[in-house]
Structures are given as structure tokens and as C-alpha cells.
Design a protein around this motif. Sequence first.
Motif, mmCIF file in Angstrom:
data_model
loop_
_atom_site.group_PDB
_atom_site.id
_atom_site.type_symbol
_atom_site.label_atom_id
_atom_site.label_comp_id
_atom_site.label_asym_id
_atom_site.label_seq_id
_atom_site.Cartn_x
_atom_site.Cartn_y
_atom_site.Cartn_z
ATOM 1 N N ALA A 1 30.231 46.035 36.442
ATOM 2 C CA ALA A 1 31.131 46.814 37.187
ATOM 3 C C ALA A 1 31.402 46.465 38.626
ATOM 4 O O ALA A 1 32.467 46.318 39.385
ATOM 5 C CB ALA A 1 31.045 48.182 37.265
ATOM 6 N N ARG A 2 30.507 46.032 39.318
ATOM 7 C CA ARG A 2 30.147 45.728 40.635
ATOM 8 C C ARG A 2 30.866 44.405 40.997
ATOM 9 O O ARG A 2 31.559 44.237 41.991
ATOM 10 C CB ARG A 2 28.776 45.849 41.287
ATOM 11 N N VAL A 3 30.611 43.593 40.096
ATOM 12 C CA VAL A 3 31.344 42.216 40.191
ATOM 13 C C VAL A 3 33.007 42.369 39.788
ATOM 14 O O VAL A 3 33.495 41.731 40.761
ATOM 15 C CB VAL A 3 30.810 41.073 39.017
ATOM 16 N N ARG A 4 33.285 42.999 39.162
ATOM 17 C CA ARG A 4 34.624 43.232 38.863
ATOM 18 C C ARG A 4 35.503 43.871 40.214
ATOM 19 O O ARG A 4 36.097 43.445 40.503
ATOM 20 C CB ARG A 4 34.891 44.339 37.420
ATOM 21 N N ARG A 5 34.600 44.619 40.859
ATOM 22 C CA ARG A 5 35.263 45.473 41.923
ATOM 23 C C ARG A 5 35.492 44.264 42.936
ATOM 24 O O ARG A 5 36.344 44.356 43.641
ATOM 25 C CB ARG A 5 34.363 46.479 42.328
ATOM 26 N N LEU A 6 34.458 43.532 43.230
ATOM 27 C CA LEU A 6 34.334 42.387 44.097
ATOM 28 C C LEU A 6 35.363 41.444 44.076
ATOM 29 O O LEU A 6 36.151 41.171 45.008
ATOM 30 C CB LEU A 6 32.876 41.802 44.122
ATOM 31 N N LEU A 7 35.669 41.137 42.720
ATOM 32 C CA LEU A 7 36.515 40.017 42.505
ATOM 33 C C LEU A 7 37.853 40.591 42.572
ATOM 34 O O LEU A 7 38.813 40.038 43.062
ATOM 35 C CB LEU A 7 36.432 39.436 41.034
ATOM 36 N N SER A 8 38.034 42.131 42.232
ATOM 37 C CA SER A 8 39.471 42.553 42.444
ATOM 38 C C SER A 8 40.007 42.591 43.877
ATOM 39 O O SER A 8 40.860 42.519 44.175
ATOM 40 C CB SER A 8 39.452 44.114 41.764
ATOM 41 N N ARG A 9 39.091 43.040 44.736
ATOM 42 C CA ARG A 9 39.294 43.189 46.077
ATOM 43 C C ARG A 9 39.489 41.630 46.801
ATOM 44 O O ARG A 9 40.419 41.617 47.442
ATOM 45 C CB ARG A 9 37.905 43.646 46.895
ATOM 46 N N GLN A 10 38.739 40.670 46.250
ATOM 47 C CA GLN A 10 39.033 39.295 46.708
ATOM 48 C C GLN A 10 40.412 38.905 46.249
ATOM 49 O O GLN A 10 41.173 38.346 46.972
ATOM 50 C CB GLN A 10 38.118 38.482 46.153
ATOM 51 N N ALA A 11 40.835 39.365 45.243
ATOM 52 C CA ALA A 11 42.129 38.712 44.682
ATOM 53 C C ALA A 11 43.087 39.555 45.279
ATOM 54 O O ALA A 11 44.270 39.027 45.724
ATOM 55 C CB ALA A 11 42.249 39.236 43.119
ATOM 56 N N ALA A 12 42.835 40.912 45.756
ATOM 57 C CA ALA A 12 44.060 41.575 46.263
ATOM 58 C C ALA A 12 43.907 41.251 47.877
ATOM 59 O O ALA A 12 45.105 41.026 48.532
ATOM 60 C CB ALA A 12 43.538 43.175 46.356
ATOM 61 N N SER A 13 43.065 40.742 48.422
ATOM 62 C CA SER A 13 42.986 40.019 49.896
ATOM 63 C C SER A 13 43.777 38.793 49.871
ATOM 64 O O SER A 13 44.453 38.394 50.742
ATOM 65 C CB SER A 13 41.853 39.968 50.443
ATOM 66 N N GLU A 14 43.574 37.954 48.834
ATOM 67 C CA GLU A 14 44.434 36.592 48.797
ATOM 68 C C GLU A 14 45.652 36.837 48.633
ATOM 69 O O GLU A 14 46.611 36.129 49.010
ATOM 70 C CB GLU A 14 43.614 35.936 47.675
ATOM 71 N N GLU A 15 46.421 38.035 47.982
ATOM 72 C CA GLU A 15 47.879 38.356 47.772
ATOM 73 C C GLU A 15 48.217 38.762 49.136
ATOM 74 O O GLU A 15 49.456 38.527 49.217
ATOM 75 C CB GLU A 15 47.804 39.287 46.526
ATOM 76 N N GLU A 16 47.686 39.178 49.976
ATOM 77 C CA GLU A 16 48.177 39.579 51.268
ATOM 78 C C GLU A 16 48.629 38.322 52.212
ATOM 79 O O GLU A 16 48.310 37.509 52.267
ATOM 80 C CB GLU A 16 47.375 40.650 51.806
#
Length: 98
Positions: A83-98
Motif C-alpha cells: 500500500a505504501r509503495v502504491r501511494r508513493l508511485l501514485s504521487r510520483q505519477a501525479a507530479s509527473e503529469e503536472e
Amino acid sequence: MIATTKHSLKKLETLMKELGYAVRYEKGNFTSGYCLVEQRRIAIVNKFYDTEGRVNVLLDILSGYSVPPEGITLTPASEKLFARVRRLLSRQAASEEE
């Protein structure tokens, strides 16, 4: 953030094992740092990578999962790490989209 320590690497290796992967460290001529062998869930990681590189490679493999595959039951510790890895990867993906 996942710490790039040997302890974190061991936790990720355990998670990968519970997901059905055999993680091996071998020398090879593969530029991505790892290769997956014929859908057999063998992750071969470049053995010359340092701990940080190995952690990042395993995180890269885990980025392909939004949930554990059907029929896979994780231990509570691995479930928490997943779950922690998924949150981390989701945040990274969101920051890359910005």
C-alpha cells in the motif's frame, strides 16, 4: 518515500517473493536494470547495481501492479508495504503529469 537501505531492499524482496517472483541478481547486458523471464515471474536484476539502484528496480517492477494478482495473499507487513509503495508511485505519477 521508501528508504534505499539494505533493510528496505530485504522488505521489497520479501514482497516480490509473496507476489510470486523469484528475484535474482545476475550480470547481464540489459539496460533497464532488470528483465522478466518469459512470464515466469523471475526478476533478474543487474548485480552491479548498488542498494539504491536495486530498490528502484524493484519499485519499477511493482509499478505494474495496482492490486496484488488474484489468488495472492500477502502477509500484513507486505500488505502495508505494498500500500505504501502504491501511494508513493501514485504521487510520483501525479507530479509527473503536472
